[in-house]
Enzyme design. Structure first.
Site, PDB file in Angstrom:
ATOM      1  N   MET A  19       0.845  -1.198   0.000  1.00 40.88           N
ATOM      2  CA  MET A  19       0.000   0.000   0.000  1.00 40.88           C
ATOM      3  C   MET A  19       0.882   1.250   0.000  1.00 40.88           C
ATOM      4  O   MET A  19       1.751   1.402   0.877  1.00 40.88           O
ATOM      5  CB  MET A  19      -0.920   0.003   1.224  1.00 40.88           C
ATOM      6  CG  MET A  19      -1.962  -1.101   1.196  1.00 40.88           C
ATOM      7  SD  MET A  19      -2.993  -1.116   2.690  1.00 40.88           S
ATOM      8  CE  MET A  19      -1.860  -1.890   3.864  1.00 40.88           C
ATOM      9  N   GLN A  72       7.695  -4.705  -4.930  1.00 44.06           N
ATOM     10  CA  GLN A  72       6.745  -4.539  -6.022  1.00 44.06           C
ATOM     11  C   GLN A  72       7.116  -3.345  -6.898  1.00 44.06           C
ATOM     12  O   GLN A  72       7.404  -2.269  -6.392  1.00 44.06           O
ATOM     13  CB  GLN A  72       5.325  -4.349  -5.487  1.00 44.06           C
ATOM     14  CG  GLN A  72       4.284  -4.390  -6.608  1.00 44.06           C
ATOM     15  CD  GLN A  72       2.889  -4.046  -6.136  1.00 44.06           C
ATOM     16  OE1 GLN A  72       2.581  -2.899  -5.862  1.00 44.06           O
ATOM     17  NE2 GLN A  72       2.021  -5.050  -6.063  1.00 44.06           N
ATOM     18  N   CYS A 102      -3.032  -1.124  -9.638  1.00 43.33           N
ATOM     19  CA  CYS A 102      -3.283   0.208  -9.077  1.00 43.33           C
ATOM     20  C   CYS A 102      -4.235   0.991  -9.977  1.00 43.33           C
ATOM     21  O   CYS A 102      -3.963   1.188 -11.166  1.00 43.33           O
ATOM     22  CB  CYS A 102      -1.981   0.977  -8.910  1.00 43.33           C
ATOM     23  SG  CYS A 102      -2.239   2.654  -8.258  1.00 43.33           S
ATOM     24  N   LYS A 141       0.244  -8.861  -9.058  1.00 39.18           N
ATOM     25  CA  LYS A 141      -1.013  -8.471  -8.414  1.00 39.18           C
ATOM     26  C   LYS A 141      -1.816  -7.660  -9.428  1.00 39.18           C
ATOM     27  O   LYS A 141      -1.301  -6.729 -10.045  1.00 39.18           O
ATOM     28  CB  LYS A 141      -0.757  -7.629  -7.164  1.00 39.18           C
ATOM     29  CG  LYS A 141      -2.043  -7.242  -6.419  1.00 39.18           C
ATOM     30  CD  LYS A 141      -1.735  -6.622  -5.064  1.00 39.18           C
ATOM     31  CE  LYS A 141      -3.023  -6.435  -4.256  1.00 39.18           C
ATOM     32  NZ  LYS A 141      -3.716  -5.183  -4.558  1.00 39.18           N
ATOM     33  N   ASN A 204      -7.837 -10.908  -2.689  1.00 38.39           N
ATOM     34  CA  ASN A 204      -7.695  -9.622  -2.013  1.00 38.39           C
ATOM     35  C   ASN A 204      -8.968  -8.803  -2.226  1.00 38.39           C
ATOM     36  O   ASN A 204      -9.539  -8.811  -3.299  1.00 38.39           O
ATOM     37  CB  ASN A 204      -6.470  -8.890  -2.588  1.00 38.39           C
ATOM     38  CG  ASN A 204      -6.299  -7.477  -2.070  1.00 38.39           C
ATOM     39  OD1 ASN A 204      -6.135  -6.542  -2.842  1.00 38.39           O
ATOM     40  ND2 ASN A 204      -6.332  -7.301  -0.764  1.00 38.39           N
TER      41      ASN A 204
END
Length: 330
Positions: A19, A72, A102, A141, A204
């Site tokens: 995050m 990441q 994102c 992700k 998630n």
């Protein structure tokens, strides 16, 4: 046991999400202390790394007590992604993770993050570039798709696995949803149940209680869960979920003393890593979350976010312990 390359994780691992402006070393240390099985850095711009941007380079800081940990990266240029993958490998994380999820406009507009969901061929090329740049396991992700009319996670999962991606975390929303609306884990379950998929699939989105974690584990059959926003100001969630899985019972809720201890450690570690001034200033965004639910707390919060001296901040925290000793959360 879940394996990502040579990384061995528990049978149903709980992962801390990457995050921005949250998942830095001090916060990760807290979550590790409270049961997170694997963590990720904040996402790092590939272009920023190559330009030697100070903030991007700081995000490469990892510590042995955090392991296993992934760094990441994100970006929309193949050459930059390969080069940043090589740079990341020099600090020896356990894996390299790519952010294709994102939804923030400034990232998407650069053809990165969730923006790549509109061009799966580009996603594949960018991923190949990262794999080419490192000997470490590469994971991804991402989200379900760009919007409800273009959900393409099934194709994405197969194509990424085919080129060597070793685990996939799926946020169960589209880019159009941002962080709002209902997350739909049925799409994650479909990917997991695809007989072609052999890599671990992590889910998630919206996990904020032990009950929900167990329900989603049983209902959707995923290999593990990644937790993001629910851990902000509440790192206890990882051990609470693990305890509930084992016993069907809840751990006692963290007391005010527990919350003060977490906030104190977070502040102390932030000052150690970022320097005293920056550590104090950037910690201010976290106090509301640590002390959420305490009645008549406004005066103390005001002190915490306006005080500049470390010794004064620790004194204020001691006062909070004394004033709210025995306070029971409703």
């Amino acid at each position: 046991m879940v394996k990502i390359g040579n990384i061995e994780l528990p049978e149903f691992p709980l992962l801390l999400a990457p995050m921005e402006d949250v998942s830095d070393p001090p916060f990760r240390r807290l979550c590790k202390t409270h049961g997170a099985d694997m963590m990720y850095s904040e996402f790092i711009s590939s272009e920023g790394l190559i330009r030697d941007a100070i903030k991007s380079r700081m995000k490469l800081d990892i510590f042995d007590y955090e392991r296993p940990i992934g760094i990441q990266i994100f970006g929309g240029d193949e050459e930059a992604m390969e080069m940043s993958s090589k740079i990341v490998s020099t600090v020896k994380p356990d894996l390299v993770d790519i952010n294709f999820g994102c939804p923030v406009k400034k990232v998407v507009c650069r053809g990165a993050g969730a923006g790549v969901l509109k061009d799966v061929d580009l996603m594949v090329r960018l991923t190949k570039a990262v794999i080419k740049g490192t000997d470490l396991p590469v994971t991804v992700k991402t989200r379900l798709g760009w919007d409800d009319s273009s959900i393409n996670i099934d194709e994405v999962a197969e194509r990424l696995q085919d080129i060597g991606v070793q685990a996939l975390t799926i946020h169960a929303r589209t880019r159009a949803q941002m962080y709002k609306g209902h997350s739909d884990w049925s799409h994650i379950a479909r990917v997991k149940n695809n007989p072609r998929i052999t890599m671990p699939i992590f889910g998630n989105g919206d996990i904020d209680s032990p009950e929900k974690a167990l329900k989603y584990k049983n209902e959707y059959g995923i290999d593990g869960i990644m937790i993001g926003r629910a851990a902000i100001g509440y790192p206890w969630i990882f051990n609470e979920i693990k305890h509930y899985f084992k016993t069907g019972e809840h751990l006692p809720a963290p007391t005010v003393i527990d919350r003060v201890e977490a906030a104190r450690n977070h502040l102390k570690w932030s000052m150690e890593w970022k320097g005293e001034r920056l550590g104090i200033v950037e910690m201010r965004r976290h106090y509301t979350n640590y002390f959420k639910g305490i009645h008549s707390f406004k005066e103390f919060k005001q002190k915490l976010v306006t005080t500049d001296a470390p010794e004064d901040l620790f004194t204020i925290m001691k006062e909070i312990e004394e004033v709210y000793s025995g306070y029971e959360f409703v």
